[in-house]
Design a protein around this motif. Structure first.
Motif, short mmCIF file in Angstrom:
data_model
loop_
_atom_site.label_atom_id
_atom_site.label_comp_id
_atom_site.label_asym_id
_atom_site.label_seq_id
_atom_site.Cartn_x
_atom_site.Cartn_y
_atom_site.Cartn_z
N ILE A 23 6.88 5.90 10.73
CA ILE A 23 6.68 5.50 9.33
C ILE A 23 7.95 4.73 8.92
O ILE A 23 9.05 5.17 9.23
N PRO A 24 7.80 3.55 8.28
CA PRO A 24 8.99 2.79 7.88
C PRO A 24 9.90 3.62 6.97
O PRO A 24 9.40 4.38 6.13
N ARG A 25 11.20 3.49 7.18
CA ARG A 25 12.20 4.11 6.29
C ARG A 25 12.89 2.96 5.57
O ARG A 25 13.52 2.13 6.20
N LEU A 26 12.72 2.90 4.27
CA LEU A 26 13.28 1.78 3.52
C LEU A 26 14.07 2.28 2.32
O LEU A 26 13.72 3.29 1.70
N VAL A 44 8.90 6.10 3.93
CA VAL A 44 9.97 7.03 3.54
C VAL A 44 10.96 6.23 2.71
O VAL A 44 11.48 5.21 3.18
N LEU A 45 11.21 6.70 1.50
CA LEU A 45 12.13 6.02 0.59
C LEU A 45 13.48 6.73 0.66
O LEU A 45 13.55 7.95 0.54
N ALA A 255 7.33 10.81 10.58
CA ALA A 255 8.73 10.70 10.15
C ALA A 255 9.29 12.11 10.05
O ALA A 255 8.55 13.06 9.76
N VAL A 256 10.58 12.25 10.34
CA VAL A 256 11.27 13.51 10.03
C VAL A 256 12.06 13.24 8.75
O VAL A 256 12.88 12.32 8.72
N VAL A 257 11.72 13.97 7.69
CA VAL A 257 12.42 13.75 6.42
C VAL A 257 13.49 14.83 6.23
O VAL A 257 13.31 15.98 6.63
N GLY A 258 14.60 14.41 5.64
CA GLY A 258 15.72 15.32 5.38
C GLY A 258 16.15 15.19 3.93
O GLY A 258 15.53 14.43 3.17
N PRO A 259 17.19 15.92 3.54
CA PRO A 259 17.63 15.93 2.14
C PRO A 259 17.81 14.53 1.56
O PRO A 259 18.43 13.67 2.17
N GLY A 260 17.17 14.29 0.43
CA GLY A 260 17.29 13.00 -0.27
C GLY A 260 16.16 12.04 0.05
O GLY A 260 15.95 11.05 -0.67
N ASP A 261 15.43 12.30 1.14
CA ASP A 261 14.31 11.41 1.49
C ASP A 261 13.10 11.72 0.62
O ASP A 261 12.86 12.88 0.25
#
Ligand SMILES: CCC[C@@H](CC(=O)O)C(=O)C(=O)O
Ligand SMILES: [Zn+2]
Length: 339
Positions: A23-26, A44-45, A255-261
């Motif tokens: 998934i794009p991370r932008l 992912v923002l 996507a692996v999301v972490g704090p702030g994503d």
């Protein structure tokens, strides 16, 4: 694999038989973000600071700042927390009481039971949790009674930014924010929601696997009248290709999301979400928005619109025949050898 800062060890992540693209991370200011959201594609923002005021929401902080109300937790012997809508049982009984009486009751046993708990008890149980214990998942909508500290932080979320997104993309109203505190290893199995979702990760990491609505045929959702409505019948972590052969055609994004994503999960997109190492627990907060008005329909219609149509056909047929059990037989008669 696109991941957040100090990414979890990729070798720990479960491997699947189906392909998974990133998934794009932008950065949230990137103009491509609104193009992707407009076309209902996940993204992912980073850098939105949407829930920056909650960056301190670890277990200790929540324990001290969520007041002394009762919170809803789900308890499961296994690691799966598959949503089970009790209200559907009442609906089935109202449509055709005989129906649930003669169906195997196992179909209607909630896989994870829910119970009220004080945040202090929950925090203690998480700290003391060890492998083999039954698993816990706190899933609680935030409200003005969620504790003074938490409410103060909530007010300081980037409401200007997220409300501008809501307006720009013509979403309906914010229905609620669900606070999710789960143990590493907890899985919310593959399902879709009928709401737009800005999924904010606060503590720990979650691996999110998504499939577009067009893959409805590969994910075999339970019937609409079933308590597991919107949930896939397949277990991605234990695939049964005999029962569900079209699983072989799955092709997802992750996507692996972490704090702030903040992960945008578009309405009707399937998602399977796992809390992953290295942290012992995860904290997330979702922002669920009702779908916006349909507006001008463009043809050919989109996958998510077909899902909405199929849901309406199932509901209408079950209602018309007063027995959900007959829907499958009638649909098979209608299409087999004819279309
Ligand atoms: C009850 C909601 C669970 C969540 C997934 C997860 O974080 O486990 C989800 O599916 C969503 O935000 O839509
Ligand atoms: Zn969901």
């Amino acid at each position: 694999m696109s991941t957040s800062r100090n990414e979890p060890d990729q070798c720990n992540l479960r491997k699947y038989d189906f392909p998974l693209d990133d998934i794009p991370r932008l950065n949230c200011m990137d103009p491509q973000v609104d193009e992707l959201i407009k076309s209902k594609k996940p993204v992912v923002l980073t850098g939105s600071n949407l829930v920056g005021a909650a960056s301190k929401w670890d277990l200790d902080y929540l324990e001290k700042n969520m007041g002394n109300g009762d919170f809803t937790i789900f308890v499961s012997k296994g690691n799966q927390f598959k949503f089970f809508d009790e209200k559907k049982l009442a609906e089935i009984d109202s449509v055709s009481g005989a129906h649930t009486k003669n169906r195997p009751q196992k179909e209607y046993i909630r896989p994870a039971k829910s119970c009220p708990i004080k945040i202090q008890d929950f925090a203690k149980r998480v700290r003391e949790w060890k492998d083999g214990d039954e698993r816990l998942y706190l899933q609680q909508a935030l409200s003005s009674t969620s504790g003074a500290g938490v409410v103060q932080d909530f007010i300081r979320f980037r409401w200007d930014w997220v409300t501008a997104k809501q307006k720009l993309h013509n979403w309906g109203k914010l229905t609620y924010n669900l606070l999710l505190v789960g143990l590493e290893g907890n899985v919310t199995p593959c399902h879709y929601d009928e709401q737009e979702n800005l999924f904010a990760q606060i503590h720990g990491h979650k691996r999110c696997i998504l499939f577009p609505p067009e893959q409805f045929g590969c994910l075999y959702p339970h019937p609409v009248w079933h308590p597991h409505d919107r949930q896939s019948q397949v277990d991605l972590d234990n695939p049964d290709y005999d029962r569900f052969p079209k699983m072989r055609d799955l092709h997802g994004v992750q996507a692996v999301v972490g704090p702030g994503d903040v992960l945008y999960i578009p309405i009707y997109w399937w998602h399977h979400i796992e809390s992953v190492k290295p942290e012992k627990y995860t904290v997330s907060l979702n922002f669920w928005y009702k779908a916006g008005p349909v507006g001008q329909v463009e043809y050919p219609i989109k996958g998510y619109q077909k899902v909405a149509i199929m849901r309406n056909v199932e509901k209408m047929l079950a209602e018309a025949m007063q027995d959900p059990e007959e829907v499958g037989a009638l649909l098979r008669t209608m299409v087999q050898g004819r279309f």
